[in-house]
Design a protein around this motif. Structure first.
Motif, mmCIF file in Angstrom:
data_model
loop_
_atom_site.group_PDB
_atom_site.id
_atom_site.type_symbol
_atom_site.label_atom_id
_atom_site.label_comp_id
_atom_site.label_asym_id
_atom_site.label_seq_id
_atom_site.Cartn_x
_atom_site.Cartn_y
_atom_site.Cartn_z
ATOM 1 N N SER A 57 0.827 -1.203 0.000
ATOM 2 C CA SER A 57 0.000 0.000 0.000
ATOM 3 C C SER A 57 0.867 1.262 0.000
ATOM 4 N N GLN A 58 2.154 1.117 0.307
ATOM 5 C CA GLN A 58 3.103 2.233 0.264
ATOM 6 C C GLN A 58 4.061 2.157 -0.925
ATOM 7 N N MET A 59 4.092 1.032 -1.607
ATOM 8 C CA MET A 59 5.113 0.749 -2.609
ATOM 9 C C MET A 59 5.245 1.794 -3.727
ATOM 10 N N PRO A 60 4.183 2.411 -4.240
ATOM 11 C CA PRO A 60 4.396 3.407 -5.299
ATOM 12 C C PRO A 60 5.234 4.616 -4.866
ATOM 13 N N ASP A 61 5.386 4.828 -3.575
ATOM 14 C CA ASP A 61 6.214 5.935 -3.093
ATOM 15 C C ASP A 61 7.674 5.530 -2.913
ATOM 16 N N ILE A 62 8.053 4.391 -3.464
ATOM 17 C CA ILE A 62 9.427 3.917 -3.314
ATOM 18 C C ILE A 62 10.417 4.820 -4.039
ATOM 19 N N ASP A 63 9.938 5.593 -5.018
ATOM 20 C CA ASP A 63 10.837 6.483 -5.762
ATOM 21 C C ASP A 63 11.041 7.824 -5.064
ATOM 22 N N LEU A 64 10.434 8.017 -3.909
ATOM 23 C CA LEU A 64 10.671 9.221 -3.096
ATOM 24 C C LEU A 64 11.750 8.907 -2.069
ATOM 25 N N ASN A 68 8.983 6.553 3.886
ATOM 26 C CA ASN A 68 9.298 5.440 4.787
ATOM 27 C C ASN A 68 9.625 4.176 4.015
ATOM 28 N N ILE A 69 8.829 3.859 3.006
ATOM 29 C CA ILE A 69 9.043 2.615 2.264
ATOM 30 C C ILE A 69 10.375 2.654 1.525
ATOM 31 N N SER A 70 10.770 3.826 1.046
ATOM 32 C CA SER A 70 12.052 3.943 0.361
ATOM 33 C C SER A 70 13.203 3.680 1.330
ATOM 34 N N VAL A 73 13.224 -0.163 2.084
ATOM 35 C CA VAL A 73 13.711 -0.938 0.943
ATOM 36 C C VAL A 73 15.199 -0.686 0.710
ATOM 37 N N THR A 74 15.640 0.554 0.900
ATOM 38 C CA THR A 74 17.057 0.855 0.731
ATOM 39 C C THR A 74 17.890 0.108 1.766
ATOM 40 N N LEU A 75 17.460 0.125 3.007
ATOM 41 C CA LEU A 75 18.193 -0.608 4.054
ATOM 42 C C LEU A 75 18.200 -2.112 3.771
ATOM 43 N N PHE A 76 17.042 -2.634 3.384
ATOM 44 C CA PHE A 76 16.961 -4.063 3.055
ATOM 45 C C PHE A 76 17.833 -4.381 1.843
ATOM 46 N N GLY A 77 17.794 -3.510 0.830
ATOM 47 C CA GLY A 77 18.595 -3.715 -0.371
ATOM 48 C C GLY A 77 20.083 -3.682 -0.089
ATOM 49 N N THR A 96 20.342 -6.161 -7.358
ATOM 50 C CA THR A 96 19.727 -5.353 -6.298
ATOM 51 C C THR A 96 20.207 -3.908 -6.388
ATOM 52 N N ALA A 97 21.485 -3.700 -6.628
ATOM 53 C CA ALA A 97 22.031 -2.344 -6.787
ATOM 54 C C ALA A 97 21.420 -1.649 -7.999
ATOM 55 N N ILE A 98 21.222 -2.372 -9.079
ATOM 56 C CA ILE A 98 20.599 -1.786 -10.280
ATOM 57 C C ILE A 98 19.168 -1.352 -9.989
ATOM 58 N N VAL A 99 18.416 -2.215 -9.322
ATOM 59 C CA VAL A 99 17.022 -1.874 -8.999
ATOM 60 C C VAL A 99 16.966 -0.662 -8.067
ATOM 61 N N LEU A 100 17.812 -0.631 -7.050
ATOM 62 C CA LEU A 100 17.832 0.526 -6.151
ATOM 63 C C LEU A 100 18.218 1.798 -6.907
ATOM 64 N N GLY A 101 19.141 1.691 -7.850
ATOM 65 C CA GLY A 101 19.535 2.839 -8.666
ATOM 66 C C GLY A 101 18.401 3.336 -9.539
#
Length: 162
Positions: A57-64, A68-70, A73-77, A96-101
Motif C-alpha cells: 500500500s506504500q510501494m508506489p512511493d518507493i521512488d521518493l 518510509n518505504i524507500s 527498501v534501501t536498508l533491506f537492499g 539489487t544495486a541496479i534496482v535501487l539505482g
C-alpha cells in the motif's frame, strides 16, 4: 473530479489505512463469493497477507527518497547486497544495486505510479503464491488510484477521475 480533494499527497499512514480498508472489503467480498478458503490459511499466511498489505500500500512511493518505504527498501537492499557478496553470489547484489539505482533515477508519479510497474513489482510474490501477488497488486493500485495518478506506463497517460 479527484477522488480526494487534497492537493498534497497522502502520508504513508493514510495509504496503509486505505490498504487495510481495501483488504477488509476483499475479505467481505470473499465471504459472499468464496474465492479463497480463508479457513485453510495458516496464521503465518494471514500475517504475511497483512505484511503484504502494509508494504504494497506504500510501494508506489518507493521512488521518493524521503518516504518510509524507500528507507526500508534501501536498508533491506543494502543488507542484501552486502550479504550476497559475502555469500559469493554477486549476481543478486548487482541486480539489487541496479534496482535501487532505478528507483533513484525516476521522478515521482511517473513510471512507478503505473499499472506496468505494479505488475512487475507484484510478480515475484505472484510466482511464490498467486494469492499474495494479487493482493500486492490490488494494494499497489489502491495507492495510485487514491492519489488520482493512475497511468498505464508514462506520467499522466490518463487519469481515472478527470
Amino acid at each position: 473530479m479527484k477522488l480526494f480533494k487534497s492537493k498534497k499527497a497522502h502520508s504513508s499512514s493514510v495509504h496503509i489505512m486505505i490498504g487495510f480498508v481495501v483488504l477488509f472489503i476483499l475479505y467481505s467480498l470473499n465471504l459472499k463469493f468464496a474465492w479463497v478458503d480463508i479457513r485453510a490459511l495458516s496464521y503465518s499466511q494471514i500475517a504475511f497477507i497483512f505484511f503484504v498489505t502494509w508494504v504494497y500500500s506504500q510501494m508506489p512511493d518507493i521512488d521518493l527518497p524521503n518516504s518510509n518505504i524507500s528507507r526500508y527498501v534501501t536498508l533491506f537492499g543494502l543488507a542484501l547486497i552486502i550479504y550476497s557478496f559475502y555469500q559469493g553470489n554477486e549476481t543478486v547484489g548487482i541486480w539489487t544495486a541496479i534496482v535501487l539505482g532505478i528507483f533513484r533515477l525516476v521522478t515521482h508519479r511517473t513510471v512507478i505510479h503505473s499499472l506496468i510497474a505494479g505488475i512487475i513489482i507484484s510478480l515475484p510474490l505472484y510466482l511464490f503464491n498467486p494469492l499474495y501477488g494479487i493482493i500486492a497488486l490490488i494494494m499497489f493500485l489502491a495507492h495510485i488510484i487514491s492519489e488520482n495518478e493512475f497511468s498505464i506506463w508514462k506520467e499522466k497517460d490518463w487519469k481515472l477521475f478527470k
